[in-house]
Scaffold this motif. Sequence first.
Motif: not given
Length: 115
Positions: A96, A98, A103
């Motif tokens: 992930n 960000r 995101d």
Amino acid sequence: QAQLVESGGGLVQPGGSMRLSCSASRIILSIYSVNWYRQAPGKQRELVALIGGGGITHYVDSVKGRFTISRDNAENTVYLQMNSLKPEDTAVYYCNARFGRDDLWGQGTQVTVSS
């Protein structure tokens, strides 16, 4: 369209090692905070490790001393080196990234620790 792709999963025996890769396209991954999550069957997704844009790292207690998260900015890739693997590390691992409103998630890679 920005994309994250995980690789490096598979089957490994207890006590073994494995390195997961999270490669990015169409973004400069070095400015993103990058997290590795995992989700085991029947369990909630949990944060395993993260690396901030400045290089600060954090690990969940269960993997401290065994897992290492790192960046290769030239390759636009973040790695998760996993040593001394245990059966309880078995899960789908997700990358992930960000930054601001971005995101991004990868598709996940299966890690199975079993003899």
